[in-house]
Structure formats: structure tokens, C-alpha cells
Design a protein around this motif. Structure first.
Motif, PDB file in Angstrom:
ATOM      1  N   VAL A  80       0.858  -1.182   0.000  1.00  0.00           N
ATOM      2  CA  VAL A  80       0.000   0.000   0.000  1.00  0.00           C
ATOM      3  C   VAL A  80       0.895   1.233   0.000  1.00  0.00           C
ATOM      4  CG1 VAL A  80      -1.798   1.257   1.217  1.00  0.00           C
ATOM      5  CG2 VAL A  80      -1.765  -1.241   1.279  1.00  0.00           C
ATOM      6  N   THR A  81       0.722   2.099  -0.994  1.00  0.00           N
ATOM      7  CA  THR A  81       1.508   3.329  -1.084  1.00  0.00           C
ATOM      8  C   THR A  81       0.576   4.497  -1.357  1.00  0.00           C
ATOM      9  OG1 THR A  81       1.890   2.934  -3.445  1.00  0.00           O
ATOM     10  CG2 THR A  81       3.581   2.166  -1.925  1.00  0.00           C
ATOM     11  N   GLY A  82       1.123   5.691  -1.252  1.00  0.00           N
ATOM     12  CA  GLY A  82       0.318   6.870  -1.538  1.00  0.00           C
ATOM     13  C   GLY A  82      -0.278   7.462  -0.282  1.00  0.00           C
ATOM     14  N   GLY A  83      -1.152   8.442  -0.467  1.00  0.00           N
ATOM     15  CA  GLY A  83      -1.757   9.120   0.669  1.00  0.00           C
ATOM     16  C   GLY A  83      -0.795  10.103   1.296  1.00  0.00           C
ATOM     17  N   THR A  84      -1.031  10.419   2.557  1.00  0.00           N
ATOM     18  CA  THR A  84      -0.188  11.394   3.247  1.00  0.00           C
ATOM     19  C   THR A  84       1.116  10.793   3.757  1.00  0.00           C
ATOM     20  OG1 THR A  84      -1.364  10.917   5.325  1.00  0.00           O
ATOM     21  CG2 THR A  84      -2.197  12.733   3.973  1.00  0.00           C
ATOM     22  N   SER A  85       1.161   9.461   3.860  1.00  0.00           N
ATOM     23  CA  SER A  85       2.364   8.814   4.383  1.00  0.00           C
ATOM     24  C   SER A  85       3.254   8.336   3.241  1.00  0.00           C
ATOM     25  CB  SER A  85       1.974   7.619   5.260  1.00  0.00           C
ATOM     26  OG  SER A  85       3.125   6.919   5.667  1.00  0.00           O
ATOM     27  N   ARG A  86       4.541   8.538   3.423  1.00  0.00           N
ATOM     28  CA  ARG A  86       5.512   8.068   2.432  1.00  0.00           C
ATOM     29  C   ARG A  86       6.044   6.677   2.773  1.00  0.00           C
ATOM     30  NH1 ARG A  86       9.337  13.429   1.342  1.00  0.00           N
ATOM     31  NH2 ARG A  86       7.652  14.809   0.618  1.00  0.00           N
ATOM     32  N   VAL A  87       5.657   6.182   3.935  1.00  0.00           N
ATOM     33  CA  VAL A  87       6.125   4.867   4.381  1.00  0.00           C
ATOM     34  C   VAL A  87       5.342   3.778   3.653  1.00  0.00           C
ATOM     35  CG1 VAL A  87       6.415   3.326   6.351  1.00  0.00           C
ATOM     36  CG2 VAL A  87       6.700   5.797   6.641  1.00  0.00           C
ATOM     37  N   VAL A  88       6.062   2.772   3.155  1.00  0.00           N
ATOM     38  CA  VAL A  88       5.410   1.647   2.494  1.00  0.00           C
ATOM     39  C   VAL A  88       4.730   0.780   3.553  1.00  0.00           C
ATOM     40  CG1 VAL A  88       5.765  -0.417   1.085  1.00  0.00           C
ATOM     41  CG2 VAL A  88       7.087   1.653   0.623  1.00  0.00           C
ATOM     42  N   LYS A  89       3.484   0.379   3.260  1.00  0.00           N
ATOM     43  CA  LYS A  89       2.747  -0.463   4.194  1.00  0.00           C
ATOM     44  C   LYS A  89       2.235  -1.707   3.471  1.00  0.00           C
ATOM     45  CE  LYS A  89       1.355   3.310   7.255  1.00  0.00           C
ATOM     46  NZ  LYS A  89       0.217   3.962   7.959  1.00  0.00           N
ATOM     47  N   TYR A  90       1.779  -2.680   4.279  1.00  0.00           N
ATOM     48  CA  TYR A  90       1.383  -3.979   3.709  1.00  0.00           C
ATOM     49  C   TYR A  90       0.042  -4.430   4.277  1.00  0.00           C
ATOM     50  CZ  TYR A  90       6.343  -3.879   2.590  1.00  0.00           C
ATOM     51  OH  TYR A  90       7.571  -3.499   2.138  1.00  0.00           O
ATOM     52  N   ARG A  91      -0.694  -5.157   3.450  1.00  0.00           N
ATOM     53  CA  ARG A  91      -1.973  -5.726   3.861  1.00  0.00           C
ATOM     54  C   ARG A  91      -2.104  -7.125   3.275  1.00  0.00           C
ATOM     55  NH1 ARG A  91      -5.982  -5.368  -0.212  1.00  0.00           N
ATOM     56  NH2 ARG A  91      -5.293  -4.201  -2.058  1.00  0.00           N
ATOM     57  N   HIS A  92      -2.978  -7.931   3.877  1.00  0.00           N
ATOM     58  CA  HIS A  92      -3.229  -9.266   3.339  1.00  0.00           C
ATOM     59  C   HIS A  92      -4.370  -9.200   2.320  1.00  0.00           C
ATOM     60  CE1 HIS A  92      -7.147 -10.319   5.111  1.00  0.00           C
ATOM     61  NE2 HIS A  92      -6.765  -9.602   6.171  1.00  0.00           N
ATOM     62  N   THR A  93      -4.414 -10.162   1.417  1.00  0.00           N
ATOM     63  CA  THR A  93      -5.475 -10.214   0.402  1.00  0.00           C
ATOM     64  C   THR A  93      -6.092 -11.611   0.326  1.00  0.00           C
ATOM     65  OG1 THR A  93      -3.790 -10.649  -1.299  1.00  0.00           O
ATOM     66  CG2 THR A  93      -4.492  -8.363  -1.006  1.00  0.00           C
ATOM     67  N   ILE A  94      -5.970 -12.388   1.402  1.00  0.00           N
ATOM     68  CA  ILE A  94      -6.481 -13.754   1.379  1.00  0.00           C
ATOM     69  C   ILE A  94      -7.999 -13.775   1.215  1.00  0.00           C
ATOM     70  CG2 ILE A  94      -6.625 -13.887   3.909  1.00  0.00           C
ATOM     71  CD1 ILE A  94      -5.890 -16.866   3.657  1.00  0.00           C
ATOM     72  N   ALA A  95      -8.684 -12.783   1.787  1.00  0.00           N
ATOM     73  CA  ALA A  95     -10.146 -12.761   1.666  1.00  0.00           C
ATOM     74  C   ALA A  95     -10.571 -12.501   0.222  1.00  0.00           C
ATOM     75  CB  ALA A  95     -10.726 -11.687   2.587  1.00  0.00           C
ATOM     76  N   LEU A  96      -9.781 -11.733  -0.499  1.00  0.00           N
ATOM     77  CA  LEU A  96     -10.096 -11.457  -1.898  1.00  0.00           C
ATOM     78  C   LEU A  96      -9.844 -12.684  -2.765  1.00  0.00           C
ATOM     79  CD1 LEU A  96      -8.513  -7.891  -2.252  1.00  0.00           C
ATOM     80  CD2 LEU A  96     -10.912  -8.485  -1.862  1.00  0.00           C
ATOM     81  N   GLN A  97      -8.802 -13.405  -2.451  1.00  0.00           N
ATOM     82  CA  GLN A  97      -8.436 -14.571  -3.250  1.00  0.00           C
ATOM     83  C   GLN A  97      -9.409 -15.728  -3.062  1.00  0.00           C
ATOM     84  OE1 GLN A  97      -5.975 -15.146  -5.559  1.00  0.00           O
ATOM     85  NE2 GLN A  97      -5.557 -12.957  -5.489  1.00  0.00           N
ATOM     86  N   TYR A  98      -9.908 -15.901  -1.838  1.00  0.00           N
ATOM     87  CA  TYR A  98     -10.712 -17.088  -1.534  1.00  0.00           C
ATOM     88  C   TYR A  98     -12.132 -16.772  -1.061  1.00  0.00           C
ATOM     89  CZ  TYR A  98      -6.329 -19.574  -1.935  1.00  0.00           C
ATOM     90  OH  TYR A  98      -5.156 -20.097  -2.410  1.00  0.00           O
ATOM     91  N   SER A  99     -12.492 -15.494  -0.972  1.00  0.00           N
ATOM     92  CA  SER A  99     -13.843 -15.092  -0.558  1.00  0.00           C
ATOM     93  C   SER A  99     -14.234 -15.683   0.795  1.00  0.00           C
ATOM     94  CB  SER A  99     -14.875 -15.517  -1.622  1.00  0.00           C
ATOM     95  OG  SER A  99     -14.590 -14.924  -2.852  1.00  0.00           O
ATOM     96  N   PHE A 100     -13.267 -15.756   1.711  1.00  0.00           N
ATOM     97  CA  PHE A 100     -13.566 -16.235   3.053  1.00  0.00           C
ATOM     98  C   PHE A 100     -14.423 -15.213   3.793  1.00  0.00           C
ATOM     99  CE2 PHE A 100      -9.422 -18.664   2.672  1.00  0.00           C
ATOM    100  CZ  PHE A 100     -10.029 -19.915   2.627  1.00  0.00           C
ATOM    101  N   THR A 101     -15.297 -15.709   4.647  1.00  0.00           N
ATOM    102  CA  THR A 101     -16.103 -14.843   5.493  1.00  0.00           C
ATOM    103  C   THR A 101     -15.321 -14.504   6.766  1.00  0.00           C
ATOM    104  OG1 THR A 101     -17.132 -16.825   6.406  1.00  0.00           O
ATOM    105  CG2 THR A 101     -18.300 -15.705   4.616  1.00  0.00           C
ATOM    106  N   PRO A 102     -15.728 -13.462   7.518  1.00  0.00           N
ATOM    107  CA  PRO A 102     -14.973 -13.058   8.720  1.00  0.00           C
ATOM    108  C   PRO A 102     -14.780 -14.170   9.736  1.00  0.00           C
ATOM    109  CG  PRO A 102     -16.507 -11.337   8.087  1.00  0.00           C
ATOM    110  CD  PRO A 102     -16.811 -12.503   7.199  1.00  0.00           C
ATOM    111  N   ASP A 103     -15.786 -15.028   9.926  1.00  0.00           N
ATOM    112  CA  ASP A 103     -15.623 -16.106  10.905  1.00  0.00           C
ATOM    113  C   ASP A 103     -14.611 -17.145  10.422  1.00  0.00           C
ATOM    114  OD1 ASP A 103     -17.273 -16.954   8.860  1.00  0.00           O
ATOM    115  OD2 ASP A 103     -18.891 -17.676  10.149  1.00  0.00           O
ATOM    116  N   GLU A 104     -14.588 -17.406   9.130  1.00  0.00           N
ATOM    117  CA  GLU A 104     -13.618 -18.347   8.570  1.00  0.00           C
ATOM    118  C   GLU A 104     -12.205 -17.778   8.659  1.00  0.00           C
ATOM    119  OE1 GLU A 104     -16.579 -20.408   5.247  1.00  0.00           O
ATOM    120  OE2 GLU A 104     -15.331 -18.696   4.702  1.00  0.00           O
ATOM    121  N   LEU A 105     -12.070 -16.475   8.387  1.00  0.00           N
ATOM    122  CA  LEU A 105     -10.758 -15.831   8.486  1.00  0.00           C
ATOM    123  C   LEU A 105     -10.230 -15.880   9.915  1.00  0.00           C
ATOM    124  CD1 LEU A 105     -11.243 -12.667   6.235  1.00  0.00           C
ATOM    125  CD2 LEU A 105      -9.719 -14.597   5.791  1.00  0.00           C
ATOM    126  N   ALA A 106     -11.111 -15.712  10.893  1.00  0.00           N
ATOM    127  CA  ALA A 106     -10.690 -15.764  12.294  1.00  0.00           C
ATOM    128  C   ALA A 106     -10.133 -17.132  12.647  1.00  0.00           C
ATOM    129  CB  ALA A 106     -11.869 -15.413  13.205  1.00  0.00           C
TER     130      ALA A 106
END
Length: 222
Positions: A80-106
């Protein structure tokens, strides 16, 4: 609500470093959303937590960076880049890849971070990841993940003395799965025999030491 992932995809074989990084991203997205997406420094600290982790690790930032690169190739993490921060950040995308629901992700997050767990342990440790109503709801989620067209978790044989069977995820090395299965499938009689053999060996060693000691004392006093 349909809890079955809409697109069945091959489960990647993730190593222990990838699983820890992915699990940490999944956890912090729920427990500390104000600091998510995560900086490399924060993510490294999350991986190295001494609580809610099994095993406890001590990753360097380089280790986390390389694991992130591999997760990106699997489509399970993103920068994740852009916005007011110049620091590079990271996020997971497992929910996008497999369409897991919140309870399954937990459930998956806990298994990634803590290893095999029983339904009771999952329920008591879910905390801020997901608020399960009761143990029956946990069991329902587990059954969905086990019975999916491409199973995401597996039930292990209940160990002697345990009231509940443990569950483990299937995103890791298949050899690791086989190891856990072999450990839980040891017949109680065999386990008892192994204990008896170890005790017998200790008794023999003590007897040998006693003989050697008595011989030494006779030589010394003689």
C-alpha cells in the motif's frame, strides 16, 4: 449467507515464515485497525510477539520482507503506497483470493499463528478477531472449512485424555500435516509401551551406576 468460497482455487504451500507474516497481517487488521495496513517494522514486531504465538520466533526485517515478496506472488499480500504517508505499508489479500467470510478468516488466522487447536481453544482465543456466539458456531465454521470442495483445514484424531479433536490448516507443507497426523494416531497401548521402555532403560542405567559406585568404593576403602 453463503460461507462457501465462490471460486475454488488451489491452496498454496506456504512455509513457516509466510504463514507467520500472513497470520500477523490477518490478526492486526482486526485487533488494531488504526495501525493497518502495517509498516515493515510493525509487522516484524507482530510476527515476533511472545504471546498468542506458537512457536515464538525472532524474525529480522529482511526475513519478513522476503516472506512478503513470496506472499505477493501467491496473491495473498499487497503493498500500500500513496496518501499522506511516504512509508510503504502492507496488507493481506487472502479474503479477496478465496472469498472467506470473517468467521472463517478468524479460524484460519488462529491456526496460522498458534498451530493445531480444538474448537474450545478457537472459541476462547478468537477475542477481537470474531465474536462467536457459542461453541456450536465454531464447530459449524470448522465443518464448512473441512467439507469445502477444496478443504482448507483438517480434523486430527483426538488424542488420549483430550475431550476435543484438534484442527489444523492445510496451507502448509504436506509433510507437516503428515507429522501431526502420525503424532495423533499413535495407539495408547504403543504410547504406554514406549513409556515403559524408557523407564526400564533408566532403571538399568541406575543399576549400572550403583554397581560401578560400589566397586569404586571397595577399591578406595581397600
Amino acid at each position: 449467507m453463503n460461507n462457501e468460497p465462490t471460486a475454488i482455487k488451489t491452496i498454496p504451500v506456504l512455509d513457516s515464515e509466510e504463514l507467520r507474516v500472513l497470520g500477523a497481517l490477518m490478526e492486526k487488521s482486526k485487533t488494531t485497525p488504526e495501525y493497518y495496513p502495517m509498516t515493515l517494522n510493525a509487522l516484524t514486531a507482530a510476527c515476533n510477539q511472545k504471546t498468542a504465538r506458537n512457536p515464538v520466533v525472532q524474525f529480522e526485517e529482511t526475513t519478513v520482507t522476503l516472506a512478503l515478496d513470496r506472499l505477493k506472488r501467491h496473491g495473498l499480500a499487497a503493498t500500500v503506497t500513496g496518501g499522506t504517508s511516504r512509508v510503504v505499508k502492507y496488507r493481506h489479500t487472502i479474503a479477496l483470493q478465496y472469498s472467506f467470510t470473517p468467521d472463517e478468516l478468524a479460524v484460519l488466522c488462529l491456526l496460522f499463528l498458534r498451530g493445531p487447536l480444538t474448537p474450545g481453544e478457537l472459541n476462547s482465543n478468537a477475542g477481537r478477531l470474531y465474536e462467536f456466539d457459542d461453541l456450536a458456531e465454531v464447530q459449524s465454521v470448522l465443518e464448512k472449512l473441512v467439507s469445502s470442495t477444496a478443504p482448507y483445514i483438517r480434523q486430527l484424531t483426538r488424542q488420549p485424555g483430550q475431550k476435543e479433536a484438534r484442527y489444523m490448516h492445510l496451507f502448509g507443507d504436506p509433510a507437516l500435516v503428515d507429522t501431526y497426523v502420525a503424532e495423533t494416531n499413535v495407539p495408547p497401548v504403543q504410547a504406554n509401551n514406549n513409556l515403559e521402555e524408557r523407564l526400564a532403560a533408566v532403571e538399568r542405567e541406575l543399576a549400572d551406576l550403583k554397581v560401578a559406585f560400589e566397586k569404586l568404593m571397595k577399591e578406595w576403602t581397600g
